[in-house]
Design an enzyme around this catalytic site. Structure first.
Site, PDB file in Angstrom:
ATOM      1  N   VAL A   2       3.802  -0.427   4.358  1.00  0.00           N
ATOM      2  CA  VAL A   2       2.451  -0.828   4.746  1.00  0.00           C
ATOM      3  C   VAL A   2       1.926  -1.800   3.699  1.00  0.00           C
ATOM      4  CG1 VAL A   2       0.093  -0.085   5.237  1.00  0.00           C
ATOM      5  CG2 VAL A   2       2.013   1.376   5.894  1.00  0.00           C
TER       6      VAL A   2
ATOM      7  N   LYS B 162       1.501  -2.549   9.198  1.00  0.00           N
ATOM      8  CA  LYS B 162       2.561  -1.553   9.112  1.00  0.00           C
ATOM      9  C   LYS B 162       3.850  -2.162   9.653  1.00  0.00           C
ATOM     10  CE  LYS B 162       3.284   3.389   9.717  1.00  0.00           C
ATOM     11  NZ  LYS B 162       2.705   4.669  10.191  1.00  0.00           N
TER      12      LYS B 162
ATOM     13  N   GLY C 169       8.039   4.127   2.958  1.00  0.00           N
ATOM     14  CA  GLY C 169       8.775   5.367   3.180  1.00  0.00           C
ATOM     15  C   GLY C 169       9.926   5.113   4.127  1.00  0.00           C
TER      16      GLY C 169
ATOM     17  N   ASP D 251       2.637  15.937  11.417  1.00  0.00           N
ATOM     18  CA  ASP D 251       3.046  15.456  10.087  1.00  0.00           C
ATOM     19  C   ASP D 251       1.845  15.372   9.150  1.00  0.00           C
ATOM     20  OD1 ASP D 251       4.903  14.633   8.211  1.00  0.00           O
ATOM     21  OD2 ASP D 251       4.805  12.522   8.775  1.00  0.00           O
TER      22      ASP D 251
ATOM     23  N   LEU E 128       0.818  -1.216   0.000  1.00  0.00           N
ATOM     24  CA  LEU E 128       0.000   0.000   0.000  1.00  0.00           C
ATOM     25  C   LEU E 128       0.852   1.267   0.000  1.00  0.00           C
ATOM     26  CD1 LEU E 128      -2.844  -0.906   2.532  1.00  0.00           C
ATOM     27  CD2 LEU E 128      -3.027  -0.735   0.038  1.00  0.00           C
ATOM     28  N   GLY E 129       2.020   1.179   0.599  1.00  0.00           N
ATOM     29  CA  GLY E 129       2.893   2.355   0.655  1.00  0.00           C
ATOM     30  C   GLY E 129       4.180   2.032   1.388  1.00  0.00           C
TER      31      GLY E 129
END
Length: 380
Positions: A43, A58, A38, A150, A35-36
């Protein structure tokens, strides 16, 4: 309240550390897709093998993540993110040989960044809908004693394809209100102007190193305040409406920010003079009325062209250079419903004029019909 919230979170972290188990991901979850990812880790969308429940896992690399920071984010998300527009942990957390992992609600439709069209933004109704939800979510988080720190499009997740329900997530930088953190400057419009001092410290450190001076520059510490989130929400409003940012960094080195600051200072000076000259005439005027009047003789900088006086009044509240005078996220609610783009304002004005013209014609026809009815009665 703030100190109590921080202590309670610390206690939750201590207790959860005692009960964290080790699991093999493939035995308990079917991983579907990424999903993502960084600097924090990654995730993954997964389905619980026994329950069949979709969730986001996560993953935090153990090599670069302390157990304390992992448990802080997990427990904050689990115990404090009870607002419908905050992403909540699901009560599943564990470790593997390489990662710390916790499960959270999955944003199946990507993040807000993915729907922003560059140099265009998103539909104005969508902007107001999103900001209304985020106003409530951030206000809720602040009321519990925490600042997100953030807020950005990449951390706002979509719960449907039409962007009608969003959730703010990623609480890795969240801290208790009133706590102190080291000031860190980074080149982004989301970075608040009050940490420009950290940029100067960074420059000084580079200068010393170039001269062979190994003496370190003393760290600068700042207090965590809700105004940090207010600034980010102001930036988000601008980004969603325009598809870009008003400046690259919020420092005096940036020409566009400097131009905004000069405009802001003229606005503040004019308001102060007006307040002293005739307080009785202006005490009942809201910031929108004042801003609309000021648009004529002190137009906003060119990067704000196309934004209505209404949203400029909101941005002036959220993007106040002085953090102690910055508006709260809750104030966004006062600016909903009206036009945030000049194009929308002109269209609303055109519709209002057309409606008034039609109403006038109806009134005139009614008057003529009444007159004819009177004359007809007179003949009888």
């Amino acid at each position: 309240m703030t100190a109590a919230a921080a202590l309670e979170l610390d206690e939750l972290c201590f207790l959860s550390a005692q009960s964290m188990s080790s699991l093999k991901v493939s035995e308990h979850f079917q991983v579907v897709k990424l999903l993502g990812e960084g600097s924090y880790g990654k995730v993954m969308l997964a389905v619980h093998r026994k329950r069949g429940t979709p969730m986001a896992l996560k993953f935090f690399p153990r090599q670069s993540t302390s157990l304390a920071s992992f448990l802080r984010e997990y427990n904050l998300s689990l115990s404090y993110c009870t607002h419908p527009s905050l992403t909540r942990a699901l009560g599943i957390f564990f470790s593997t040989p390489s990662y710390y992992v916790f499960a959270q609600q999955a944003g199946l439709y990507g993040d807000l960044y993915s729907v922003i069209v560059s140099e265009v933004g998103v539909d104005e109704d969508c902007v107001q809908r999103v900001m209304s939800q985020l106003s409530g979510a951030v206000t809720h988080l602040h009321s519990l004693g925490f600042v997100h720190r953030d807020i950005k499009p990449e951390n706002i997740f979509l719960c449907d394809s039409s962007c009608r329900w969003v959730k703010l997530g990623d609480f890795g930088l969240a801290r208790a209100i009133g706590s102190t953190v080291r000031a860190v400057w980074y080149e982004s419009p989301f970075c608040t102007p009050e940490v420009e001092c950290a940029k100067e410290a960074e420059k000084e450190m580079e200068r010393r190193q170039s001269e062979g001076n190994e003496e370190e520059v003393e760290d600068i510490w700042i207090t965590v305040e809700p105004s940090i989130d207010s600034w980010a929400l102001g930036m988000l409003v601008y980004c969603l409406l325009t598809g870009c940012f008003p400046w690259e960094e919020s420092t005096h080195d940036d020409r566009l920010y400097r131009r905004y600051k000069e405009w802001f200072d003229r606005e503040a000076e004019k308001e102060e003079k007006t307040r002293h000259l005739d307080w009785s005439c202006n005490e009942n005027q809201d910031s929108y009325t004042i801003m609309k009047e000021n648009h004529r003789d002190n137009p906003p900088p060119s990067q704000f062209e196309g934004l209505s006086p209404l949203v400029m009044a909101l941005l002036k509240e959220l993007l106040h250079p002085q953090p102690k005078h910055r508006g709260s996220p809750e104030e966004i609610l006062s600016y909903l419903g009206g036009p945030w783009l000049m194009e929308t304002e002109r269209e609303e004005k055109r519709k209002a004029e057309a409606a008034e013209k039609e109403a006038k014609q109806i009134r005139e026809r009614g008057a003529v019909e009444k007159e004819l009815l009177r004359e007809g009665r007179g003949e009888r």
